[in-house]
Structures are given as structure tokens and as C-alpha cells.
Design an enzyme around this catalytic site. Sequence first.
Site, PDB file in Angstrom:
ATOM      1  N   THR A  27      -7.212 -34.433  -2.925  1.00 22.48           N
ATOM      2  CA  THR A  27      -8.203 -35.643  -3.733  1.00 22.48           C
ATOM      3  C   THR A  27      -9.061 -34.462  -4.580  1.00 22.48           C
ATOM      4  OG1 THR A  27      -8.708 -37.190  -2.117  1.00 22.48           O
ATOM      5  CG2 THR A  27     -10.463 -36.846  -3.704  1.00 22.48           C
ATOM      6  N   SER A  29     -10.104 -33.160  -9.058  1.00 26.10           N
ATOM      7  CA  SER A  29      -9.786 -33.007 -10.222  1.00 26.10           C
ATOM      8  C   SER A  29      -8.734 -31.934 -10.570  1.00 26.10           C
ATOM      9  CB  SER A  29     -10.936 -32.398 -11.218  1.00 26.10           C
ATOM     10  OG  SER A  29     -11.514 -31.383 -10.630  1.00 26.10           O
ATOM     11  N   GLY A  80      -7.308 -29.690  -2.969  1.00 29.57           N
ATOM     12  CA  GLY A  80      -8.206 -28.837  -3.700  1.00 29.57           C
ATOM     13  C   GLY A  80      -9.235 -28.166  -2.515  1.00 29.57           C
ATOM     14  N   ASP A  82     -13.680 -26.594  -2.521  1.00 25.21           N
ATOM     15  CA  ASP A  82     -14.519 -26.268  -3.156  1.00 25.21           C
ATOM     16  C   ASP A  82     -15.005 -24.670  -3.108  1.00 25.21           C
ATOM     17  OD1 ASP A  82     -15.711 -28.952  -3.985  1.00 25.21           O
ATOM     18  OD2 ASP A  82     -15.396 -29.092  -1.669  1.00 25.21           O
ATOM     19  N   LYS A  92     -14.417 -27.843   1.844  1.00 27.04           N
ATOM     20  CA  LYS A  92     -14.016 -28.997   1.166  1.00 27.04           C
ATOM     21  C   LYS A  92     -14.905 -30.360   1.489  1.00 27.04           C
ATOM     22  CE  LYS A  92      -9.708 -30.237   1.513  1.00 27.04           C
ATOM     23  NZ  LYS A  92      -9.901 -30.484   0.137  1.00 27.04           N
ATOM     24  N   GLU A 101      -8.896 -35.773   4.387  1.00 31.61           N
ATOM     25  CA  GLU A 101      -8.207 -34.478   4.039  1.00 31.61           C
ATOM     26  C   GLU A 101      -7.919 -33.769   5.172  1.00 31.61           C
ATOM     27  OE1 GLU A 101      -9.826 -33.729  -0.431  1.00 31.61           O
ATOM     28  OE2 GLU A 101     -11.234 -32.964   1.275  1.00 31.61           O
ATOM     29  N   LYS A 119     -13.435 -19.848  -7.514  1.00 29.55           N
ATOM     30  CA  LYS A 119     -13.913 -20.812  -6.139  1.00 29.55           C
ATOM     31  C   LYS A 119     -13.715 -19.794  -5.033  1.00 29.55           C
ATOM     32  CE  LYS A 119     -13.339 -25.483  -7.506  1.00 29.55           C
ATOM     33  NZ  LYS A 119     -12.346 -26.683  -7.271  1.00 29.55           N
TER      34      LYS A 119
HETATM   35  C1  5RP Z   1     -12.602 -33.648  -2.086  1.00 26.15           C
HETATM   36  C2  5RP Z   1     -12.386 -32.146  -1.924  1.00 26.15           C
HETATM   37  C3  5RP Z   1     -11.804 -31.490  -3.209  1.00 26.15           C
HETATM   38  O1  5RP Z   1     -10.579 -31.087  -2.888  1.00 26.15           O
HETATM   39  C4  5RP Z   1     -12.903 -30.493  -4.052  1.00 26.15           C
HETATM   40  O2  5RP Z   1     -14.178 -31.102  -4.056  1.00 26.15           O
HETATM   41  C5  5RP Z   1     -12.242 -29.714  -5.028  1.00 26.15           C
HETATM   42  O3  5RP Z   1     -12.357 -30.723  -5.910  1.00 26.15           O
HETATM   43  P1  5RP Z   1     -11.928 -30.255  -7.514  1.00 26.15           P
HETATM   44  O4  5RP Z   1     -10.585 -29.993  -7.734  1.00 26.15           O
HETATM   45  O5  5RP Z   1     -12.344 -31.525  -8.314  1.00 26.15           O
HETATM   46  O6  5RP Z   1     -12.883 -29.026  -7.904  1.00 26.15           O
HETATM   47  O7  5RP Z   1     -12.550 -31.493  -1.037  1.00 26.15           O
HETATM   48  O8  5RP Z   1     -13.485 -34.138  -0.887  1.00 26.15           O
END
Ligand code: 5RP
Length: 225
Positions: A27, A29, A80, A82, A92, A101, A119
Site C-alpha cells: 500500500t 504511493s 513500501g 515510512d 510502516k 501489511e 527514508k
Molecule cells: C501504509 C504503509 C506504506 O507502505 C508507507 O506509508 C509508505 O508509503 P509511501 O510509499 O506513500 O511513502 O506502510 O500503511
Amino acid sequence: MSDAGKRAAGRAAAELVEPGMRIGYGTGSTVEHFLVALAGRGIDVAGVPTSEGTARRCAELGLPLLRPDEVAELDLVVDGADELTRDLALTKGGGRALLREKVVAGMTRRLVVIATPGKVVARLGDSFPMPVEVIPFAAAPVRRALEADGFVVEVRNHGDGRDVETDNGNVLLDARLPGGIGDPAAVEARVELMPGVVACGLFTDLAHEALLGDEDGSVTELRVG
Ligand code: 5RP
């Protein structure tokens, strides 16, 4: 900042998918670029989505979906993060999807994280709070338990007084530890034992590789070990 780094990481991950694989769709971007690139390859693949949003996006892109009960093990999960450390501990949940996830990550022997180099942190918690998904009934006691451990806690909200609700009908606590989290595995284990917590956004010992996409389109790989 452009999306070039996220796109590079997403495209590189899409190249890892082989025909016939059963995968996990993460999940966020960065994953959006993975999904678009994967759909563009037009190969036979099906996967378990980690959020309602990802499920909708897969349907739009024509990527077949599976439920967790329809597959015993996934060949690959792409998701992905954070924040991540060089030894691939993750934070995450910025996109609310941490519980599914983590469930999907637990269904594979290969979790590939896609992210940008910015990151990567020395310590989790340096730039992003630790999300904790909690059943609504337990939000106050869990908050107090986290505060007793030194965290500064906020209930995630939309900015208009309404709490954010996850796909599972739960609430999210965003918990910051001044100075960062020294032992993420211990914190993850401790937080997930608090009654009412359904998932901690620290993912230790789950990711195997990370693909870091740079603005110039290059991709650097990190591996455990
Ligand atoms: C969602 C997540 C995403 O993988 C995380 O927030 C990264 O998102 P992005 O690729 O938009 O920076 O853990 O719950």
C-alpha cells in the site's frame, strides 16, 4: 520533489515478478508505481492486497486479486515503508494499512521493500512516529501504557476532530519516542502484547531486501546479512 525515485523503485520491483507468481500487493504511493509497472507487463499473476485502497487500484489496473484463504504461501510481497534501517527494520503504517501489511508480510519468505534513500534512518523513530493499531475500546489504556514507556502519543485524526479509522474498523495511535527506538524488536514484541493492540507498525525480522530508488532513476539494493 518529483516522483522519480519512487517510480524507479516500483519499476525495479515489478521486474522481480515472474509469470505464475502469487504475490502480495503493498500500500502507498511507491507501491502505486509498482502496480502500474506490473500491470504494464501483462503477465499472469495474482495477489493479496494489503488494503481496500490497493484492492480497488488493482481492480482498476486489471491485476487479479486473491483472499488470504485462497493461497498458503506467497512467492513475493512488495510493499513500501515510512522509515527503514540498513538492517531492514521498518516503520510502516503511515498509510493506515499496517495490520493487513503485517499479515501479508507473514505469508511470504520474500518481502521486498520499495522506498527512497531519504527514508533510511540510523534509528527507527528518528523521523516518523510508530503507528499502533488498536481496537477502539482499548485506545485509552493502550495510550496510557505507551506513555508510561516514555512515548508521546497522538490519536491519528483527520484534523477535524474525527479519528482516522482503519480498514479493520480500528483506531491508530502515533507514538514518538524522544531520541528514537534503540531496540525495535523488543519494542515491537512488547507493544504487540498490550491487550487491545492488533498491530505495531515496527516490522522487524520481516523484510529481506530493499530497493531504494533515487531521483536520477538509479536503484540501490539493501539486503539482510
Ligand atoms: C501504509 C504503509 C506504506 O507502505 C508507507 O506509508 C509508505 O508509503 P509511501 O510509499 O506513500 O511513502 O506502510 O500503511
